[in-house]
Scaffold this motif. Structure first.
Motif, short mmCIF file in Angstrom:
data_model
loop_
_atom_site.label_atom_id
_atom_site.label_comp_id
_atom_site.label_asym_id
_atom_site.label_seq_id
_atom_site.Cartn_x
_atom_site.Cartn_y
_atom_site.Cartn_z
N GLY A 139 15.68 2.94 -24.90
CA GLY A 139 14.57 3.73 -25.42
C GLY A 139 14.48 3.47 -26.90
O GLY A 139 15.37 3.86 -27.65
N LEU A 140 13.43 2.82 -27.34
CA LEU A 140 13.34 2.44 -28.75
C LEU A 140 12.80 3.56 -29.63
O LEU A 140 12.67 3.41 -30.82
CB LEU A 140 12.48 1.18 -28.90
CG LEU A 140 13.06 -0.05 -28.18
CD1 LEU A 140 12.20 -1.27 -28.48
CD2 LEU A 140 14.49 -0.30 -28.63
N SER A 141 12.44 4.67 -29.03
CA SER A 141 12.07 5.83 -29.83
C SER A 141 13.01 6.97 -29.43
O SER A 141 13.30 7.15 -28.27
CB SER A 141 10.62 6.24 -29.56
OG SER A 141 10.42 6.59 -28.22
N ALA A 142 13.51 7.68 -30.39
CA ALA A 142 14.48 8.72 -30.11
C ALA A 142 13.99 10.05 -30.65
O ALA A 142 13.35 10.09 -31.70
CB ALA A 142 15.83 8.36 -30.72
N PRO A 143 14.24 11.17 -29.98
CA PRO A 143 14.91 11.24 -28.69
C PRO A 143 13.98 10.80 -27.55
O PRO A 143 12.77 10.88 -27.68
CB PRO A 143 15.27 12.72 -28.57
CG PRO A 143 14.18 13.41 -29.33
CD PRO A 143 13.85 12.50 -30.49
N ILE A 167 7.96 9.05 -22.29
CA ILE A 167 7.88 7.66 -21.87
C ILE A 167 6.48 7.35 -21.34
O ILE A 167 5.98 8.04 -20.46
CB ILE A 167 8.91 7.35 -20.77
CG1 ILE A 167 10.33 7.56 -21.31
CG2 ILE A 167 8.75 5.92 -20.25
CD1 ILE A 167 11.39 7.53 -20.24
N TYR A 168 5.87 6.31 -21.88
CA TYR A 168 4.55 5.88 -21.42
C TYR A 168 4.67 4.97 -20.20
O TYR A 168 4.07 5.22 -19.16
CB TYR A 168 3.80 5.17 -22.54
CG TYR A 168 2.47 4.59 -22.13
CD1 TYR A 168 1.46 5.42 -21.61
CD2 TYR A 168 2.22 3.24 -22.24
CE1 TYR A 168 0.24 4.89 -21.21
CE2 TYR A 168 1.00 2.70 -21.84
CZ TYR A 168 0.01 3.53 -21.33
OH TYR A 168 -1.19 3.00 -20.93
N GLN A 169 5.45 3.91 -20.31
CA GLN A 169 5.65 2.97 -19.21
C GLN A 169 7.11 2.55 -19.15
O GLN A 169 7.83 2.61 -20.13
CB GLN A 169 4.80 1.71 -19.39
CG GLN A 169 3.32 1.89 -19.18
CD GLN A 169 2.57 0.57 -19.37
OE1 GLN A 169 2.89 -0.21 -20.28
NE2 GLN A 169 1.59 0.32 -18.53
N ILE A 170 7.51 2.12 -17.95
CA ILE A 170 8.83 1.50 -17.79
C ILE A 170 8.62 0.00 -17.71
O ILE A 170 7.81 -0.49 -16.92
CB ILE A 170 9.52 2.01 -16.51
CG1 ILE A 170 9.65 3.54 -16.53
CG2 ILE A 170 10.89 1.36 -16.35
CD1 ILE A 170 10.16 4.12 -15.23
N ALA A 176 5.90 -4.66 -28.88
CA ALA A 176 6.63 -3.84 -27.92
C ALA A 176 6.47 -2.38 -28.33
O ALA A 176 7.01 -1.95 -29.35
CB ALA A 176 8.10 -4.23 -27.90
N SER A 177 5.74 -1.64 -27.53
CA SER A 177 5.47 -0.25 -27.88
C SER A 177 6.75 0.58 -27.88
O SER A 177 7.57 0.49 -26.96
CB SER A 177 4.47 0.35 -26.87
OG SER A 177 4.34 1.75 -27.10
N SER A 178 6.89 1.43 -28.89
CA SER A 178 8.06 2.31 -28.97
C SER A 178 7.96 3.47 -27.98
O SER A 178 8.91 4.24 -27.84
CB SER A 178 8.19 2.86 -30.39
OG SER A 178 7.04 3.61 -30.75
N LEU A 226 12.99 -7.17 -28.82
CA LEU A 226 12.07 -6.07 -28.56
C LEU A 226 12.01 -5.10 -29.74
O LEU A 226 10.94 -4.62 -30.12
CB LEU A 226 12.48 -5.32 -27.29
CG LEU A 226 12.28 -6.05 -25.96
CD1 LEU A 226 12.94 -5.28 -24.82
CD2 LEU A 226 10.79 -6.26 -25.68
N ALA A 227 13.15 -4.81 -30.31
CA ALA A 227 13.20 -3.89 -31.45
C ALA A 227 12.40 -4.43 -32.62
O ALA A 227 11.64 -3.69 -33.27
CB ALA A 227 14.65 -3.64 -31.84
N ARG A 228 12.55 -5.72 -32.89
CA ARG A 228 11.81 -6.32 -34.00
C ARG A 228 10.32 -6.37 -33.72
O ARG A 228 9.51 -6.42 -34.65
CB ARG A 228 12.35 -7.72 -34.28
CG ARG A 228 13.73 -7.74 -34.91
CD ARG A 228 14.13 -9.14 -35.34
NE ARG A 228 14.27 -10.05 -34.21
CZ ARG A 228 15.40 -10.19 -33.52
NH1 ARG A 228 16.46 -9.46 -33.81
NH2 ARG A 228 15.45 -11.05 -32.52
#
Length: 208
Positions: A14-18, A24-27, A158-160, A204-206
């Motif tokens: 999960g690139l956005s916390a918490p 979550i929008y999509q998996i 890559a959407s957060s 993905l993070a970048r």
């Protein structure tokens, strides 16, 4: 579906916390047959073949397999999406039948499942991101190729708001069984697979 516990890498990113189900929008899925709910099936169908004695779209048991299962149906990712109340990640490849056997492949822009049966953690140098819809030269994308495909589908972003899932590594170890003669080299294969997934997560993070 048989799972060998020797080398099994499962990463939920999960690139956005918490991160909660509501946020979550999509998996988005990357990996091998344990997460592929239609990509390999589509590729085989394009050349008139099937997955054999498995569910129509995945290498798992179903109501018509021998032996049959009474459920729950689908791969873990299908069940996981249901538990979260999210849409089931759809394959990135679509098969369109033509005639009595075979057909054509097309990209599914809305697909978020990029896992492909027998995929490796890392890159397949023979995989072509511009020619993957050609069934005459089938190549399985590794997780690195899968991430590249996902980014190409989404403007290199890559959407957060997404949850990114990796399940891969076992095929790397299986592939090395015939060539690795020592435990140290065997372990190195597993470490390299995990490092490849870590690099994919960094990509993905970048990207967002």
């Amino acid at each position: 579906m048989r799972i060998n516990p020797i080398c099994l890498t499962v990463v939920l990113v999960g690139l956005s916390a918490p991160v909660s189900a509501a946020s979550i929008y999509q998996i988005v899925v990357f990996g091998d047959s344990l997460s592929d709910n239609g990509n390999a099936a589509a590729g085989l169908a394009a050349i008139g073949q099937t997955l054999g004695n498995y569910a129509p779209n995945a290498l798992t048991d179903g109501s018509h397999t021998s032996p049959a299962t009474t459920g729950p149906y689908g791969l873990w990712i299908d069940q996981f999406a249901t538990l979260l109340g999210k849409s089931d990640p759809q394959p990135f490849v679509v098969f369109t039948p033509v005639g009595n056997s075979g057909g054509t492949l097309s990209a599914n822009p809305g697909g978020t499942n990029f896992a492909v049966a027998s995929g490796l953690a890392g890159s397949n140098p023979n995989f072509s991101p511009t020619n993957y819809l050609n069934p005459s030269n089938p190549q399985v994308p590794g997780t690195t190729n899968q991430v590249q495909l996902y980014l190409s589908f989404n403007g290199q972003h890559a959407s957060s708001e997404n949850l990114y899932v990796f399940w891969a590594g076992a095929n790397n170890v299986y592939q090395s069984l015939g060539s690795v003669s020592s435990f140290v080299k065997y372990l190195a294969t597993a470490i390299n697979a995990a490092d490849a997934i870590a690099a994919n997560i960094g990509t993905l993070a970048r990207a967002g």
